[in-house]
Design a protein around this motif. Structure first.
Motif, mmCIF file in Angstrom:
data_model
loop_
_atom_site.group_PDB
_atom_site.id
_atom_site.type_symbol
_atom_site.label_atom_id
_atom_site.label_comp_id
_atom_site.label_asym_id
_atom_site.label_seq_id
_atom_site.Cartn_x
_atom_site.Cartn_y
_atom_site.Cartn_z
ATOM 1 N N TYR A 1 -4.767 13.602 -0.084
ATOM 2 C CA TYR A 1 -3.904 12.424 0.041
ATOM 3 C C TYR A 1 -4.655 11.227 -0.514
ATOM 4 O O TYR A 1 -5.852 11.038 -0.264
ATOM 5 N N GLN A 2 -3.948 10.368 -1.279
ATOM 6 C CA GLN A 2 -4.581 9.208 -1.890
ATOM 7 C C GLN A 2 -3.669 7.995 -1.768
ATOM 8 O O GLN A 2 -2.450 8.090 -1.964
ATOM 9 N N GLN A 3 -4.275 6.840 -1.467
ATOM 10 C CA GLN A 3 -3.532 5.580 -1.356
ATOM 11 C C GLN A 3 -3.929 4.630 -2.468
ATOM 12 O O GLN A 3 -4.994 4.761 -3.068
ATOM 13 N N THR A 4 -3.049 3.653 -2.710
ATOM 14 C CA THR A 4 -3.335 2.656 -3.742
ATOM 15 C C THR A 4 -4.356 1.640 -3.268
ATOM 16 O O THR A 4 -5.016 0.998 -4.077
ATOM 17 N N LYS A 5 -4.487 1.485 -1.930
ATOM 18 C CA LYS A 5 -5.440 0.537 -1.370
ATOM 19 C C LYS A 5 -6.148 1.181 -0.185
ATOM 20 O O LYS A 5 -5.637 2.134 0.412
ATOM 21 N N PRO A 6 -7.321 0.691 0.163
ATOM 22 C CA PRO A 6 -8.027 1.251 1.327
ATOM 23 C C PRO A 6 -7.188 1.145 2.590
ATOM 24 O O PRO A 6 -6.444 0.176 2.796
ATOM 25 N N ALA A 7 -7.331 2.155 3.439
ATOM 26 C CA ALA A 7 -6.593 2.168 4.701
ATOM 27 C C ALA A 7 -7.197 1.167 5.675
ATOM 28 O O ALA A 7 -8.421 1.003 5.746
ATOM 29 N N ALA A 8 -6.345 0.505 6.428
ATOM 30 C CA ALA A 8 -6.834 -0.443 7.424
ATOM 31 C C ALA A 8 -7.501 0.282 8.585
ATOM 32 O O ALA A 8 -8.520 -0.161 9.123
ATOM 33 N N VAL B 1 5.247 22.004 0.746
ATOM 34 C CA VAL B 1 4.440 21.446 1.834
ATOM 35 C C VAL B 1 4.555 19.930 1.774
ATOM 36 O O VAL B 1 4.573 19.340 0.685
ATOM 37 N N THR B 2 4.636 19.306 2.930
ATOM 38 C CA THR B 2 4.961 17.891 2.942
ATOM 39 C C THR B 2 4.304 17.165 4.102
ATOM 40 O O THR B 2 3.948 17.767 5.121
ATOM 41 N N LEU B 3 4.173 15.877 3.928
ATOM 42 C CA LEU B 3 3.757 14.965 4.995
ATOM 43 C C LEU B 3 4.928 14.112 5.461
ATOM 44 O O LEU B 3 4.788 13.332 6.393
ATOM 45 N N THR C 1 0.851 -1.184 0.000
ATOM 46 C CA THR C 1 0.000 0.000 0.000
ATOM 47 C C THR C 1 0.883 1.229 0.000
ATOM 48 O O THR C 1 1.800 1.340 0.803
ATOM 49 N N TYR C 2 0.570 2.153 -0.904
ATOM 50 C CA TYR C 2 1.421 3.309 -1.058
ATOM 51 C C TYR C 2 0.543 4.545 -1.229
ATOM 52 O O TYR C 2 -0.511 4.491 -1.856
ATOM 53 N N GLY C 3 0.950 5.652 -0.630
ATOM 54 C CA GLY C 3 0.153 6.868 -0.702
ATOM 55 C C GLY C 3 0.965 8.058 -1.182
ATOM 56 O O GLY C 3 2.202 8.064 -1.091
ATOM 57 N N MET C 4 0.250 9.062 -1.716
ATOM 58 C CA MET C 4 0.907 10.258 -2.232
ATOM 59 C C MET C 4 0.083 11.486 -1.884
ATOM 60 O O MET C 4 -1.142 11.432 -1.790
ATOM 61 N N LEU C 5 0.776 12.609 -1.698
ATOM 62 C CA LEU C 5 0.144 13.907 -1.540
ATOM 63 C C LEU C 5 -0.053 14.490 -2.940
ATOM 64 O O LEU C 5 0.910 14.615 -3.692
ATOM 65 N N GLN D 1 5.483 12.448 -0.990
ATOM 66 C CA GLN D 1 4.755 12.987 0.151
ATOM 67 C C GLN D 1 4.796 14.512 0.188
ATOM 68 O O GLN D 1 4.447 15.120 1.197
ATOM 69 N N THR D 2 5.216 15.116 -0.908
ATOM 70 C CA THR D 2 5.459 16.565 -0.928
ATOM 71 C C THR D 2 4.813 17.197 -2.152
ATOM 72 O O THR D 2 4.804 16.611 -3.240
ATOM 73 N N LEU D 3 4.271 18.399 -1.962
ATOM 74 C CA LEU D 3 3.799 19.228 -3.069
ATOM 75 C C LEU D 3 4.632 20.508 -3.095
ATOM 76 O O LEU D 3 4.855 21.131 -2.053
ATOM 77 N N TYR D 4 5.070 20.887 -4.278
ATOM 78 C CA TYR D 4 5.835 22.115 -4.448
ATOM 79 C C TYR D 4 4.949 23.136 -5.172
ATOM 80 O O TYR D 4 4.668 22.991 -6.372
ATOM 81 N N TYR D 5 4.502 24.159 -4.464
ATOM 82 C CA TYR D 5 3.726 25.236 -5.068
ATOM 83 C C TYR D 5 4.706 26.323 -5.516
ATOM 84 O O TYR D 5 5.344 26.974 -4.686
#
Length: 535
Positions: A79-86, A157-159, A48-52, A169-173
């Motif tokens: 934030y979005q993951q490839t699979k549902p969060a447990a 901005v980052t998680l 499971t992998y997630g991205m901002l 995990q980071t967005l660059y505005y």
């Protein structure tokens, strides 16, 4: 400054379909995926992998452009993951200034950290990922240019954990601030004539308005009162409301041409704003049978959220509502009523706030009951409007005078309208001038000497200096050539109460429309179609 990295390479693509815009403003109930936004498995397929992410970009860099002075843009993040969060998880976003140096080195730029005073998170900096969920609701970041000088700025901005440079995990505005570009001619301030223009982006670039040059001078003599460009409010069209049969939603349809214009706002819109103009979107019907007069409360809230997202994203100055071409009465569509449109006006004003313009075009049945607060469900429509004006400007009719306050009901106009409740006469444009083609040469249509307008002014019945013109044109080799520009100047002359020359006095003012710039091509030659759309 050496800049190899093209900060604007996705400006044209960042305007997604209106459904996406609706998604990031009403995402609590409507999850929308962006094209190309599928998350790859970083390692094995079962991990499971997630991205901002942001709806404004297909990658992790969100690019913006503003002009030094005042103004802001609003963008989103989720934030979005490839699979549902447990389990349910709370994620906290933070600004990491240590990432600026690495971003600059990677992209060959020299951005400086955006000051914290120039950014805010109206919805907070936490994201809630529910158990069994894959995506959080979208939240907003508002980036202001107040106090910034021209240059390039970065808000990372980052998680990711402190000291980590995990780009997933980071967005660059990125924000590029440029100096104003007001153009070669000063905009007339609207003191004696206040111009409202429409521009159809299906045919022309909005920059067309910059070449509308007028001269006001003494009719007897050579003294020039002023010479400059005109157009105080610019309404861009065509943008429509359409019905989505699958979801039952009222959708904002920008269309391909307006999508392109907004995606290239730095070229087509900001130069107009920097000269002092207010640039607005004009919304009308889309022929699906759903329009401003038969919306449910839920559809109104959803539609207004979509409109607000576009206005904020592209820093537009407001909205014009013109209920026409809706196609009411189609099978399966609800009947019209007299409360839907007033509710839309009220909700739109509350969403846009008082800093943005909200204007309305009076046209046929949709606005016929706006004088009657009982019919409008207790809503005093004029309380929520900055301006309203006539929408009657047919090429097959004489110029129409629509004056709701006129003491004589049998005056020249073929149309009538009672005053909009709560709207002062000083804020209503009574004349919307058509621009006639050469083929319409009969006296009734061209109205070379519209004496009823002169009488209206002489009798001091003109409530204001608002002059509205139908879709602007350039010099094309068609039926409009060498006719409409003369009519344009004559209409201005009739509307100016200082023009005593045509009112019988030998002293007064006259207008001259200078169409030279409309045919002056970049090559230095003259030709046709200078400002036809170039996309």
């Amino acid at each position: 400054m050496k800049t190899n990295y093209k900060l604007f390479r996705t400006i044209g693509a960042m305007l997604l379909a209106a459904t996406v815009l609706a998604g990031f403003t009403a995402c609590e109930t409507d999850t929308v995926e962006q094209n190309g936004g599928k998350l790859p498995d970083k390692e094995a397929i079962e991990s499971t992998y997630g991205m901002l992410r942001s709806n404004a970009s297909t990658g992790n860099t969100v690019e913006m452009l503003l002009t030094a002075g005042t103004g802001f843009v609003t963008r989103d993040f989720y934030y979005q993951q490839t699979k549902p969060a447990a389990d349910g998880t709370t994620l906290t976003l933070r600004i990491d200034e240590s990432l600026v140096e690495g971003f600059n080195a990677t992209n060959g730029v020299e951005c400086q950290l955006l000051p914290t005073a120039n950014c805010e998170f109206p919805d907070g900096q936490t994201l809630e990922l529910a158990a069994d969920g894959q995506r959080t609701a979208s939240k907003r970041v508002r980036i202001s240019v107040e106090g910034l000088t021209a240059g390039e700025y970065l808000l990372p901005v980052t998680l990711a954990a402190e000291g980590s440079a995990d780009d997933s995990q980071t967005l660059y505005y990125t924000l590029t601030v440029r100096d104003p570009q007001p153009g070669d001619y000063e905009l007339h301030d609207g003191s004696d004539l206040f111009f409202v223009f429409y521009i159809n982006t299906n045919q022309y670039q909005p920059l067309l308005v910059q070449d509308y040059l007028l001269e006001k001078k003494l009719a007897r003599g050579s003294t020039v009162a002023w010479y400059g460009t005109v157009g105080n409010i610019i309404n861009l069209r065509t943008v429509s409301i359409k019905y989505d049969e699958t979801s039952g939603r009222a959708m904002l349809d920008l269309g391909s041409d307006m999508t392109y214009v907004l995606g290239h706002a730095s070229k087509y819109i900001w130069p107009l704003q920097e000269s002092g103009r207010k640039v607005c979107l004009s919304l009308e019907g889309g022929g699906t049978g759903l329009g401003f007069c038969n919306l449910t409360d839920e559809q109104i809230a959803d539609f207004v959220a979509q409109v607000k997202a576009v206005v904020e994203t592209y820093n537009l100055d407001g909205i014009n509502l013109w209920d026409r071409n809706a196609g009411y009465g189609k099978e399966g569509m609800p009947e019209t009523n007299t409360t839907s449109y007033p509710k839309l006006v009220k909700t739109m004003r509350e969403a846009l706030g008082t800093e943005k313009l909200l204007t309305l075009t009076v046209y046929e049945e949709p606005t016929a009951t706006f004088w009657d607060t009982e019919a409008t469900g207790g809503i005093t429509v004029g309380d929520y409007l900055d301006y309203a004006w006539s929408g009657y400007n047919s090429y097959t009719e004489a110029i129409q005078l629509l004056d709701p306050w006129h003491p004589n009901e049998s005056y020249v106009s073929a149309y009538t309208q009672k005053p909009i409740a709560g709207l002062d006469a000083s804020r209503f444009g009574c004349v919307n001038f058509p621009i006639y083609p050469q083929a319409k040469t009969d006296e009734e249509t061209l109205m070379r000497d519209p004496s009823f307008l002169i009488d209206w002014i002489v009798n001091e019945q003109q409530p204001n200096k608002i002059v509205v013109f139908d879709d602007l044109r350039t010099s094309l080799q068609d039926n409009y050539e060498a006719v409409w520009d003369v009519t344009f100047a004559e209409c201005c002359m009739c509307m100016d109460d200082e023009n005593k020359f045509i009112l019988g006095s030998r002293n007064g003012y006259t207008y001259r429309f200078d169409n030279h710039e409309l045919t002056a091509l970049p090559s230095g030659l003259t030709g046709y179609g200078k400002w036809q759309k170039d996309w």
